[in-house]
Design an enzyme around this catalytic site. Structure first.
Site, short mmCIF file in Angstrom:
data_model
loop_
_atom_site.label_atom_id
_atom_site.label_comp_id
_atom_site.label_asym_id
_atom_site.label_seq_id
_atom_site.Cartn_x
_atom_site.Cartn_y
_atom_site.Cartn_z
N LYS A 27 -22.99 -76.12 -37.78
CA LYS A 27 -22.53 -76.89 -39.20
C LYS A 27 -22.88 -78.44 -38.50
O LYS A 27 -21.59 -78.79 -38.31
CB LYS A 27 -21.57 -76.59 -40.11
CG LYS A 27 -22.20 -76.85 -41.03
CD LYS A 27 -22.53 -78.37 -41.87
CE LYS A 27 -21.15 -78.48 -42.09
NZ LYS A 27 -22.12 -80.39 -42.10
N GLY A 68 -15.00 -84.17 -35.84
CA GLY A 68 -15.28 -85.12 -36.73
C GLY A 68 -14.00 -86.07 -37.55
O GLY A 68 -13.10 -86.30 -35.89
N SER A 69 -14.09 -86.43 -38.52
CA SER A 69 -12.62 -87.40 -38.41
C SER A 69 -11.42 -86.68 -38.72
O SER A 69 -11.21 -85.81 -39.28
CB SER A 69 -13.12 -88.21 -40.21
OG SER A 69 -13.01 -87.15 -41.73
N VAL A 123 -10.74 -84.71 -42.88
CA VAL A 123 -11.62 -83.30 -42.40
C VAL A 123 -10.72 -82.41 -41.42
O VAL A 123 -10.41 -81.25 -41.77
CB VAL A 123 -12.99 -82.99 -42.26
CG1 VAL A 123 -13.48 -82.32 -41.97
CG2 VAL A 123 -13.31 -84.37 -43.64
N GLY A 124 -10.13 -82.68 -40.16
CA GLY A 124 -10.18 -82.12 -39.09
C GLY A 124 -8.86 -81.49 -39.59
O GLY A 124 -8.71 -80.40 -39.19
N GLU A 150 -11.80 -82.09 -32.26
CA GLU A 150 -10.95 -83.75 -31.64
C GLU A 150 -11.75 -84.47 -33.03
O GLU A 150 -12.53 -84.48 -33.64
CB GLU A 150 -12.17 -83.43 -31.19
CG GLU A 150 -12.08 -82.63 -29.64
CD GLU A 150 -10.86 -83.70 -29.05
OE1 GLU A 150 -10.36 -84.79 -28.90
OE2 GLU A 150 -10.25 -82.72 -27.96
N CYS A 153 -15.67 -92.25 -30.87
CA CYS A 153 -14.34 -91.90 -30.72
C CYS A 153 -13.82 -92.94 -29.75
O CYS A 153 -12.13 -92.49 -29.98
CB CYS A 153 -13.82 -90.62 -31.07
SG CYS A 153 -14.36 -89.42 -29.47
N GLU A 195 -8.77 -95.72 -38.19
CA GLU A 195 -10.25 -95.95 -37.43
C GLU A 195 -11.33 -96.29 -38.82
O GLU A 195 -11.73 -95.95 -39.60
CB GLU A 195 -10.85 -94.41 -36.48
CG GLU A 195 -11.94 -93.86 -36.53
CD GLU A 195 -12.25 -93.30 -36.16
OE1 GLU A 195 -12.53 -92.53 -36.90
OE2 GLU A 195 -12.72 -92.88 -34.81
P1 NAD Z 1 -16.61 -86.59 -40.89
O1 NAD Z 1 -15.36 -85.60 -41.08
O2 NAD Z 1 -17.02 -86.72 -42.22
O3 NAD Z 1 -17.82 -85.14 -40.68
C1 NAD Z 1 -17.76 -83.93 -39.30
C2 NAD Z 1 -18.35 -82.95 -39.65
O4 NAD Z 1 -17.03 -81.96 -40.75
C3 NAD Z 1 -19.67 -82.48 -41.15
O5 NAD Z 1 -20.16 -81.92 -40.17
C4 NAD Z 1 -19.46 -82.55 -41.79
O6 NAD Z 1 -20.91 -82.21 -42.98
C5 NAD Z 1 -18.46 -81.63 -42.54
N1 NAD Z 1 -16.89 -81.39 -42.60
C6 NAD Z 1 -17.06 -82.38 -44.12
N2 NAD Z 1 -16.11 -82.00 -44.56
C7 NAD Z 1 -15.19 -80.56 -45.21
C8 NAD Z 1 -14.78 -79.20 -45.32
N3 NAD Z 1 -13.64 -79.29 -45.89
N4 NAD Z 1 -14.46 -77.85 -44.09
C9 NAD Z 1 -15.90 -78.29 -43.32
N5 NAD Z 1 -16.15 -78.90 -42.48
C10 NAD Z 1 -16.79 -80.55 -43.67
O7 NAD Z 1 -17.09 -87.00 -39.93
P2 NAD Z 1 -17.86 -88.44 -39.25
O8 NAD Z 1 -18.86 -88.78 -40.34
O9 NAD Z 1 -19.83 -87.06 -39.36
O10 NAD Z 1 -18.12 -87.95 -38.01
C11 NAD Z 1 -17.64 -89.77 -37.39
C12 NAD Z 1 -15.76 -88.56 -36.86
O11 NAD Z 1 -16.07 -87.90 -36.18
C13 NAD Z 1 -15.16 -90.42 -36.80
O12 NAD Z 1 -13.90 -90.34 -37.42
C14 NAD Z 1 -15.28 -90.20 -35.27
O13 NAD Z 1 -14.19 -90.66 -34.38
C15 NAD Z 1 -15.21 -88.76 -34.62
N6 NAD Z 1 -15.31 -88.13 -34.06
C16 NAD Z 1 -14.36 -87.62 -32.79
C17 NAD Z 1 -14.79 -87.47 -31.50
C18 NAD Z 1 -13.97 -86.37 -30.65
O14 NAD Z 1 -14.36 -86.09 -29.23
N7 NAD Z 1 -12.52 -87.21 -30.62
C19 NAD Z 1 -16.07 -87.49 -31.22
C20 NAD Z 1 -16.84 -87.95 -31.93
C21 NAD Z 1 -17.06 -88.02 -33.42
#
Ligand code: NAD
Length: 462
Positions: free
Chosen positions: A156, A206-207, A210-211, A228, A262, A359
């Site tokens: 996804k 991701g963020s 959400v994580g 992550e 990140c 962040e």
């Molecule tokens: P995001 O959290 O908005 O989205 C990440 C994913 O989660 C997307 O596919 C999104 O559609 C999905 N999502 C959103 N709501 C959800 C829910 N309720 N349940 C399940 N999935 C859901 O993040 P983003 O804006 O796409 O990416 C940027 C973020 O990712 C930054 O915080 C960055 O630091 C982080 N990031 C972390 C790493 C790492 O390895 N630590 C690497 C790259 C990016």
């Protein structure tokens, strides 16, 4: 619902518009993947290894086209986009060897005769939820190990990067992966939640907010999960550092890809007398990487991903300014169409300001002063989401001592905080990361369940 992605450098340029999978579509994709997984696992190590190797070849054969798509869809500067494509191919090739790795161990019994074995088995369907910022590499560093050890995957992707993910699904077909073993489900939160509710193992990047929700929902089902999340990364610059080199590395870590990694640096901590000369060198180094068209060969800092992201970042810079901070570099939108902010450096940001606590995912950093190494380490550790920290010093003892005391998942000495080789464990400290590390060999354990087998010779008395 339609999922659309737009070019951040030219907001009128629609990259793709596709129908979202919906939660029913996700459930159906997981069921089809589950049916296909048994054959993929049974096909054996050589078949899986060959398919992953062909995936690497397919990526390499399309390298220029894929780099152009990354530039257009997420605004990554073209030199970095090429690097991401090369890394993507390398990851597929690296995990193409994994099907032949030992899948368990043999142990001596504690007493008596017999044979004790551990064996590792795939879970079934891996649900992968990814961000937009590494639109090929992150899906790959999750999918390749999951597939290597015999799982099927349902990906996804972030809506902002859906075209890149759909292209990966096409390359999976070209590489000869069986149908439904690598599926992409376009969508947003609804589809992510549906995947979390159905998969047999879940990996999220991701963020942080959400994580945490993904971890809670997945572990609530008793299903393994890793996450992550966001980083708030520091760089420590000691007075004995090569300040010219450090400023160059910091400019790359702050402004590279507009700070949307990140592992980007958002807090620069100068120790003692390093402060003034570093400030001067860093302002110069940031001026050398102005916000520019990501399709241009020399661009380091492209646009941020979208209008809302830019408003959030500029809002934080303005509020710091209003609270008494000085803007040493940048601070304003670049004078061009698209979501550009000039690489920005601030000093005298008051303690507790959001720029020091959250962040922002933009080309912005705060310069902080520390009297000595102890204070620098305390400042660096004053966050719960530290992913990568860099230390700049000519003295190996100081660098190693700092590395021991820094609370970060990855520590890089005399290098930008951003960037870690794909064959090493990748992840953050405390709330930046949950569960198993990604990348390298350790992640193969995450995508498999261990079972212990006890074999006693027939007729052995109990
Ligand atoms: P995001 O959290 O908005 O989205 C990440 C994913 O989660 C997307 O596919 C999104 O559609 C999905 N999502 C959103 N709501 C959800 C829910 N309720 N349940 C399940 N999935 C859901 O993040 P983003 O804006 O796409 O990416 C940027 C973020 O990712 C930054 O915080 C960055 O630091 C982080 N990031 C972390 C790493 C790492 O390895 N630590 C690497 C790259 C990016």
């Amino acid at each position: 619902m339609i999922v659309s992605s737009y070019n951040p450098a030219e907001p009128g340029d629609l990259v793709v518009a596709v129908e979202a999978a919906g939660s029913d579509g996700v459930g159906a994709a997981v069921e089809r993947a589950r049916a296909a997984q048994a054959g993929w696992w049974a096909a054996g190590a050589a078949v899986r290894a060959a398919a992953l190797g062909r995936f690497a070849e397919a990526v390499e054969a399309r390298a220029a086209e894929l780099a152009a798509l990354i530039v257009r869809e997420v605004g990554k500067p073209v030199a970095e986009a090429r690097g991401e494509v090369a890394r993507t191919a390398a990851i597929w090739r690296y995990y193409a060897q994994a099907p032949f790795a030992p899948a368990g161990a043999v142990h001596e019994p504690a007493a008596g005769e017999g044979l004790l074995l551990t064996r590792r088995r795939p879970y079934g369907v891996a649900g992968l939820i990814t961000p937009w910022n590494f639109p090929l590499a992150i899906p790959t560093w999750k999918a390749a190990p999951a597939l290597a050890v015999g799982n099927a995957v349902v990906l996804k992707p972030a809506p902002e990067a859906v075209a890149c993910a759909l292209r990966l699904a096409e390359l999976a077909v070209e590489a000869g992966l069986p149908a439904d073993v690598f599926a992409v489900v376009p969508g947003g939160a609804e589809e992510g939640e549906a995947l979390v509710a159905a998969a047999d193992v879940v990996s999220f990047t991701g963020s942080t907010a959400v994580g945490r929700a993904v971890v809670a929902a997945t572990s609530g089902r008793g299903v393994p999960v890793q996450a992550e999340m966001g980083g708030l990364n520091a760089a420590l610059v000691l007075p004995d550092a090569d300040l010219g080199q450090a400023a160059g590395h910091l400019a790359a870590a702050i402004a590279g890809y507009a700070g949307q990694k990140c592992t980007a640096t958002s807090r620069v901590i100068a120790v003692g007398e390093a402060y003034e000369p570093l400030r001067e060198a860093l302002v110069k180094a940031l001026a050398a990487v102005p916000a520019a068209d990501p399709a241009e060969e020399r661009t380091v800092c492209g646009p941020v991903i979208g209008e809302a992201a830019l408003a959030r970042i500029t809002g934080a810079v303005d509020s710091a300014r209003a609270a008494g901070a000085t803007v040493l570099a940048g601070g304003d939108r670049a004078d061009r169409a698209g979501w550009y902010l000039e690489p920005t450096l601030l000093e005298d940001v008051p303690a507790g300001h959001p720029l020091l606590a959250e962040e922002f995912f933009g080309p912005v950093a705060v310069l902080l002063r520390a009297a000595d190494l102890d204070e620098a380490i305390a400042l660096a550790n004053a966050t719960s989401h530290s992913l990568a920290t860099s230390v700049h010093s000519r003295d190996l003892d100081t660098a190693l001592a700092a590395a021991d005391r820094l609370d970060a998942g990855m520590i890089r000495v005399n290098a930008p905080s951003s960037g870690v080789d794909f064959h090493l464990p990748f992840g953050g400290a405390r709330s930046a990361s949950y569960g198993s590390r990604e990348q390298g060999q350790a992640v193969l354990d995450f995508y498999t369940a261990s079972r212990t087998v006890t074999l006693l010779p027939a007729g052995t008395p109990r």
